[in-house]
Design a protein around this motif. Structure first.
Motif, short mmCIF file in Angstrom:
data_model
loop_
_atom_site.label_atom_id
_atom_site.label_comp_id
_atom_site.label_asym_id
_atom_site.label_seq_id
_atom_site.Cartn_x
_atom_site.Cartn_y
_atom_site.Cartn_z
N GLY A 1 0.75 -1.25 0.09
CA GLY A 1 -0.07 -0.02 -0.10
C GLY A 1 0.80 1.10 0.13
N SER A 2 2.09 1.17 -0.06
CA SER A 2 2.88 2.31 0.07
C SER A 2 3.21 2.82 -1.12
CB SER A 2 4.21 1.98 0.87
OG SER A 2 5.29 2.92 0.55
N ALA A 3 3.31 4.28 -1.62
CA ALA A 3 3.53 4.79 -2.84
C ALA A 3 5.27 4.69 -3.10
CB ALA A 3 2.95 6.00 -3.01
N THR A 4 5.84 4.60 -1.99
CA THR A 4 7.20 4.87 -2.26
C THR A 4 7.99 3.43 -2.52
OG1 THR A 4 7.84 4.30 0.34
CG2 THR A 4 7.28 6.64 -0.53
N ARG A 5 8.94 3.75 -3.45
CA ARG A 5 9.52 2.42 -3.79
C ARG A 5 10.96 2.42 -3.33
NH1 ARG A 5 6.33 -1.38 -5.20
NH2 ARG A 5 4.96 -0.76 -6.59
N PRO A 6 11.66 1.22 -2.98
CA PRO A 6 13.23 1.51 -2.58
C PRO A 6 14.06 2.06 -3.43
CG PRO A 6 12.49 -0.95 -3.13
CD PRO A 6 11.28 0.09 -3.14
N PRO A 7 15.13 2.41 -3.47
CA PRO A 7 16.19 3.09 -4.36
C PRO A 7 16.51 1.83 -5.28
CG PRO A 7 17.06 3.25 -2.30
CD PRO A 7 15.61 2.46 -2.15
N THR A 8 16.63 1.93 -6.60
CA THR A 8 17.06 1.15 -7.29
C THR A 8 18.64 1.16 -7.62
OG1 THR A 8 16.32 2.13 -9.39
CG2 THR A 8 14.75 0.48 -8.52
N SER A 9 19.35 0.47 -7.13
CA SER A 9 20.82 0.57 -7.20
C SER A 9 21.38 -0.69 -7.63
CB SER A 9 21.69 1.24 -5.81
OG SER A 9 21.16 0.05 -4.94
N PRO A 10 22.51 -0.46 -8.53
CA PRO A 10 23.06 -1.80 -8.92
C PRO A 10 23.55 -2.78 -7.52
CG PRO A 10 24.52 -0.05 -9.41
CD PRO A 10 23.24 0.60 -8.58
N PRO A 11 23.27 -3.94 -7.94
CA PRO A 11 23.81 -4.92 -6.64
C PRO A 11 25.34 -4.90 -6.41
CG PRO A 11 23.30 -6.00 -8.50
CD PRO A 11 22.74 -4.83 -9.12
N PRO A 12 25.69 -4.51 -4.95
CA PRO A 12 27.20 -4.44 -5.08
C PRO A 12 27.69 -5.81 -5.40
CG PRO A 12 25.88 -4.89 -2.64
CD PRO A 12 24.82 -4.87 -4.05
N ARG A 13 29.23 -5.55 -5.76
CA ARG A 13 29.98 -6.96 -6.37
C ARG A 13 30.03 -7.89 -5.02
NH1 ARG A 13 35.24 -6.05 -9.77
NH2 ARG A 13 35.44 -8.31 -9.07
N GLN A 14 29.69 -8.99 -5.23
CA GLN A 14 30.16 -10.05 -4.42
C GLN A 14 31.37 -10.53 -4.68
OE1 GLN A 14 26.49 -12.58 -4.63
NE2 GLN A 14 25.55 -11.38 -3.13
N GLY A 15 32.16 -10.83 -3.64
CA GLY A 15 33.41 -11.71 -3.84
C GLY A 15 33.04 -13.24 -3.84
N PRO A 16 34.04 -13.93 -3.93
CA PRO A 16 33.82 -15.44 -4.05
C PRO A 16 32.94 -16.09 -2.87
CG PRO A 16 36.12 -14.73 -4.40
CD PRO A 16 35.39 -13.73 -4.17
N LEU A 17 33.17 -15.62 -1.82
CA LEU A 17 32.37 -16.09 -0.41
C LEU A 17 31.01 -15.42 -0.64
CD1 LEU A 17 32.02 -17.39 2.22
CD2 LEU A 17 32.48 -15.24 3.15
N GLY A 18 30.73 -14.39 -1.16
CA GLY A 18 29.31 -13.81 -1.24
C GLY A 18 28.76 -14.68 -2.38
N ARG A 19 29.46 -14.89 -3.57
CA ARG A 19 28.70 -15.94 -4.57
C ARG A 19 28.18 -17.31 -4.25
NH1 ARG A 19 32.30 -12.83 -7.49
NH2 ARG A 19 33.95 -14.51 -7.48
#
Length: 192
Positions: A32-50
């Motif tokens: 029901g909110s008219a606001t959307r989250p900011p659309t920013s590119p995903p941060p780069r993930q290192g090998p552990l994040g991936r």
């Protein structure tokens, strides 16, 4: 000296948790909110994040494995059971998810979930849900977190907080894995 370093590490981890909670609150779209989250590119993930973003552990297969996983996650599970009871819920064992599910939590737990825009969370082998009856997809998502807690035990909490501060909620590797696991469990042909 070691005691001082431990305190500094604890305070830094708690600060990371606050940063992560603030990021999650900004990212989550409230119905029901008219606001959307900011659309920013995903941060780069290192090998552990991936690797973490694709990590959907299966439940332990052997009795010994189940016992070891339960014991390793037991500090978190004890906290989860305490939070469930204080929140006015009755944890019930759900064998299809391999965890206790507490639906309709109230009080501080429900408020904390609402503040960050979450419907549920898992603490060890305990899923706390604001809903009176949780959707299978939500429980499948939280069941992935239960499996992650079985593997990481008490290390899950600080790891989650640090990754939350780094990636926020949407791009959090552990959350990405839980979304992947929920899709696998409830997708077409899954029977779930």
């Amino acid at each position: 000296m070691i005691r001082r370093l431990l305190w500094i590490g604890l305070l830094a981890t708690l600060a990371a948790g606050l940063v992560g909670a603030a990021r999650q609150r900004r990212e989550v779209v409230h119905p029901g909110s008219a606001t959307r989250p900011p659309t920013s590119p995903p941060p780069r993930q290192g090998p552990l994040g991936r690797r973490l973003s694709a990590w959907v552990p299966a439940p332990p297969r052997t009795r010994l494995g189940r016992v070891a996983a339960f014991v390793w996650a037991s500090p978190l599970t004890a906290v989860g059971l305490l939070v469930a009871l204080v929140s006015g819920g009755r944890p019930r064992w759900q064998p299809q998810y391999g965890c206790f599910v507490t639906e309709g939590v109230r009080g501080p737990s429900a408020a904390a979930l609402r503040i960050v825009g979450a419907q549920a969370n898992a603490i060890g082998h305990v899923v706390l849900s604001r809903e009176g009856t949780s959707a299978p997809a939500l429980l499948a998502h939280e069941a992935v977190h239960v499996r992650q807690a079985e593997r990481l035990g008490p290390l899950l909490f600080p790891l989650y907080l640090w990754l939350s501060a780094r990636y926020g909620y949407r791009h959090h590797p552990i959350e990405q894995a839980a979304r992947l696991g929920a899709r696998r469990a409830t997708g077409p042909g899954s029977g779930g």
